[in-house]
Design a protein around this motif. Structure first.
Motif, PDB file in Angstrom:
ATOM      1  N   VAL A   1       0.843  -1.202   0.000  1.00 44.10           N
ATOM      2  CA  VAL A   1       0.000   0.000   0.000  1.00 44.10           C
ATOM      3  C   VAL A   1       0.874   1.246   0.000  1.00 44.10           C
ATOM      4  N   GLU A   2       1.895   1.240   0.831  1.00 51.50           N
ATOM      5  CA  GLU A   2       2.800   2.383   0.908  1.00 51.50           C
ATOM      6  C   GLU A   2       3.511   2.603  -0.427  1.00 51.50           C
ATOM      7  N   ALA A   3       3.945   1.509  -1.067  1.00 48.94           N
ATOM      8  CA  ALA A   3       4.640   1.632  -2.351  1.00 48.94           C
ATOM      9  C   ALA A   3       3.726   2.213  -3.420  1.00 48.94           C
ATOM     10  N   CYS A   4       2.473   1.804  -3.419  1.00 49.67           N
ATOM     11  CA  CYS A   4       1.515   2.333  -4.402  1.00 49.67           C
ATOM     12  C   CYS A   4       1.269   3.814  -4.194  1.00 49.67           C
ATOM     13  N   HIS A   5       1.103   4.188  -2.940  1.00 49.93           N
ATOM     14  CA  HIS A   5       0.876   5.605  -2.627  1.00 49.93           C
ATOM     15  C   HIS A   5       2.089   6.445  -3.003  1.00 49.93           C
ATOM     16  N   ALA A   6       3.271   5.961  -2.646  1.00 46.02           N
ATOM     17  CA  ALA A   6       4.491   6.710  -2.925  1.00 46.02           C
ATOM     18  C   ALA A   6       4.711   6.880  -4.428  1.00 46.02           C
ATOM     19  N   ALA A   7       4.321   5.876  -5.205  1.00 41.92           N
ATOM     20  CA  ALA A   7       4.519   5.931  -6.654  1.00 41.92           C
ATOM     21  C   ALA A   7       3.492   6.813  -7.356  1.00 41.92           C
ATOM     22  N   GLY A   8       2.356   7.063  -6.693  1.00 44.71           N
ATOM     23  CA  GLY A   8       1.326   7.898  -7.285  1.00 44.71           C
ATOM     24  C   GLY A   8       0.183   7.143  -7.921  1.00 44.71           C
ATOM     25  N   ALA A   9      -0.019   5.889  -7.526  1.00 48.47           N
ATOM     26  CA  ALA A   9      -1.153   5.126  -8.044  1.00 48.47           C
ATOM     27  C   ALA A   9      -2.464   5.759  -7.580  1.00 48.47           C
TER      28      ALA A   9
ATOM     29  N   LEU B   1      -5.154  -3.462   5.570  1.00 49.62           N
ATOM     30  CA  LEU B   1      -4.575  -2.762   4.429  1.00 49.62           C
ATOM     31  C   LEU B   1      -5.434  -1.574   4.021  1.00 49.62           C
ATOM     32  N   ALA B   2      -6.748  -1.766   4.013  1.00 47.04           N
ATOM     33  CA  ALA B   2      -7.650  -0.695   3.614  1.00 47.04           C
ATOM     34  C   ALA B   2      -7.571   0.482   4.575  1.00 47.04           C
ATOM     35  N   LEU B   3      -7.488   0.182   5.865  1.00 44.26           N
ATOM     36  CA  LEU B   3      -7.406   1.251   6.854  1.00 44.26           C
ATOM     37  C   LEU B   3      -6.075   1.995   6.764  1.00 44.26           C
ATOM     38  N   ALA B   4      -5.043   1.312   6.240  1.00 40.98           N
ATOM     39  CA  ALA B   4      -3.730   1.944   6.108  1.00 40.98           C
ATOM     40  C   ALA B   4      -3.614   2.794   4.855  1.00 40.98           C
ATOM     41  N   ALA B   5      -4.564   2.655   3.946  1.00 39.46           N
ATOM     42  CA  ALA B   5      -4.490   3.394   2.685  1.00 39.46           C
ATOM     43  C   ALA B   5      -4.735   4.878   2.935  1.00 39.46           C
ATOM     44  N   PRO B   6      -3.871   5.742   2.438  1.00 47.61           N
ATOM     45  CA  PRO B   6      -4.059   7.182   2.626  1.00 47.61           C
ATOM     46  C   PRO B   6      -5.337   7.668   1.928  1.00 47.61           C
TER      47      PRO B   6
ATOM     48  N   LYS C   1      -9.830   2.214  -2.907  1.00 48.33           N
ATOM     49  CA  LYS C   1      -9.698   0.807  -2.545  1.00 48.33           C
ATOM     50  C   LYS C   1     -10.765  -0.006  -3.286  1.00 48.33           C
ATOM     51  N   VAL C   2     -10.309  -0.979  -4.098  1.00 48.63           N
ATOM     52  CA  VAL C   2     -11.191  -1.743  -4.972  1.00 48.63           C
ATOM     53  C   VAL C   2     -11.148  -3.213  -4.572  1.00 48.63           C
ATOM     54  N   ALA C   3     -12.331  -3.827  -4.435  1.00 46.31           N
ATOM     55  CA  ALA C   3     -12.419  -5.254  -4.119  1.00 46.31           C
ATOM     56  C   ALA C   3     -12.631  -6.041  -5.395  1.00 46.31           C
ATOM     57  N   LEU C   4     -11.715  -6.958  -5.695  1.00 48.41           N
ATOM     58  CA  LEU C   4     -11.874  -7.861  -6.837  1.00 48.41           C
ATOM     59  C   LEU C   4     -12.587  -9.120  -6.363  1.00 48.41           C
ATOM     60  N   THR C   5     -13.738  -9.413  -6.964  1.00 49.42           N
ATOM     61  CA  THR C   5     -14.483 -10.630  -6.637  1.00 49.42           C
ATOM     62  C   THR C   5     -14.838 -11.351  -7.932  1.00 49.42           C
ATOM     63  N   VAL C   6     -15.103 -12.652  -7.804  1.00 52.00           N
ATOM     64  CA  VAL C   6     -15.420 -13.486  -8.963  1.00 52.00           C
ATOM     65  C   VAL C   6     -16.701 -14.260  -8.679  1.00 52.00           C
ATOM     66  N   ASP C   7     -17.778 -13.856  -9.329  1.00 50.59           N
ATOM     67  CA  ASP C   7     -19.076 -14.517  -9.157  1.00 50.59           C
ATOM     68  C   ASP C   7     -19.451 -14.667  -7.687  1.00 50.59           C
ATOM     69  N   ALA C   8     -19.184 -13.638  -6.914  1.00 50.77           N
ATOM     70  CA  ALA C   8     -19.459 -13.682  -5.478  1.00 50.77           C
ATOM     71  C   ALA C   8     -20.959 -13.611  -5.202  1.00 50.77           C
TER      72      ALA C   8
ATOM     73  N   HIS D   1     -16.292  -6.127   6.823  1.00 48.00           N
ATOM     74  CA  HIS D   1     -14.960  -5.987   7.395  1.00 48.00           C
ATOM     75  C   HIS D   1     -14.130  -4.875   6.761  1.00 48.00           C
ATOM     76  N   VAL D   2     -14.309  -4.662   5.476  1.00 46.84           N
ATOM     77  CA  VAL D   2     -13.350  -3.835   4.730  1.00 46.84           C
ATOM     78  C   VAL D   2     -14.001  -2.552   4.219  1.00 46.84           C
ATOM     79  N   PRO D   3     -13.456  -1.384   4.575  1.00 46.56           N
ATOM     80  CA  PRO D   3     -13.953  -0.129   3.995  1.00 46.56           C
ATOM     81  C   PRO D   3     -13.459   0.000   2.554  1.00 46.56           C
ATOM     82  N   LEU D   4     -14.392   0.066   1.614  1.00 45.94           N
ATOM     83  CA  LEU D   4     -14.054   0.016   0.201  1.00 45.94           C
ATOM     84  C   LEU D   4     -14.662   1.199  -0.554  1.00 45.94           C
TER      85      LEU D   4
END
Length: 212
Positions: free
Chosen positions: A16-24, A47-52, A57-64, A75-78
């Motif tokens: 998460v930190e690397a993505c933020h630092a890179a500018g994603a 991880l979601a709570l640590a995201a600046p 924050k995107v949840a990838l699901t498959v036929d959920a 559980h996850v703030p998205l």
């Protein structure tokens, strides 16, 4: 306009930190159990709570199913749901209405015969993810590190915002952007040192190349 980058399949706080630092612009959390990038909802919460703020924050699901989505969202703030299976346009509309979150629908391409499927979701999804169709017998619906012929969608437009995925790397993302006109790109395996293990240097190189 700056290209927006999504890094998918994060499993560690340092990712998460690397993505933020890179500018994603987006980070993806993969809830498909058979994926090497799978993360359980409770771990994903950290991880979601640590995201600046500002890092979507995107949840990838498959036929959920609804109960599976309920557990994730309990559980996850998205900020967005990504449906990467065989969900119909009607199912996309159901998920969007039930959870009140933007929905991105992934559609796989391998040839011109697959293009019609993209239009089928324009009225239901908030965004379209244009991905490479998995090869026959593949265990994963995406993240296989393969690309489709980008010329298939050269200069095409859709009513909804869209994102290019499939086999992108720091070495080829600039070419992919030139050929397709994409303004958003998604990468998973192309910034990994091993399946499911993100590399901060590759993340930085990818975002730099996409923006260049």
């Amino acid at each position: 306009m700056t290209t927006r980058v999504k890094i998918c399949g994060l499993t560690r706080p340092e990712d998460v930190e690397a993505c933020h630092a890179a500018g994603a612009a987006y980070v993806g959390l993969n809830f498909f159990a058979r994926s090497p990038r799978y993360i359980a909802p409770r771990a994903a919460r950290e991880l979601a709570l640590a995201a600046p703020v500002g890092l979507a924050k995107v949840a990838l699901t498959v036929d959920a199913t609804d109960p599976e989505l309920d557990e994730i969202l309990d559980h996850v703030p998205l900020d967005m749901l990504q449906l990467h299976g065989r969900e119909s346009p009607a199912r996309v509309a159901e998920v969007r209405a039930r959870y009140g979150l933007p929905v991105m629908k992934a559609v796989g391409l391998s040839g011109a015969e697959d293009l019609a499927a993209l239009g089928a979701y324009e009225d239901e999804a908030d965004q379209i993810l244009v991905d490479a169709k998995p090869p026959r017998g593949a265990q994963l619906p995406g993240g296989n590190g393969i690309a489709f012929d980008w010329r298939l969608i050269a200069d095409r437009t859709w009513k909804r915002p869209w994102m290019l995925a499939g086999g992108l790397t720091p070495a080829n993302v600039a070419q992919a952007l030139r050929l397709t006109g994409a303004r958003q790109v998604d990468v998973a395996s192309g910034v990994e040192s091993a399946p499911g293990v993100k590399d901060a240097g590759l993340i930085r190189a990818f975002v730099t190349a996409a923006r260049r």
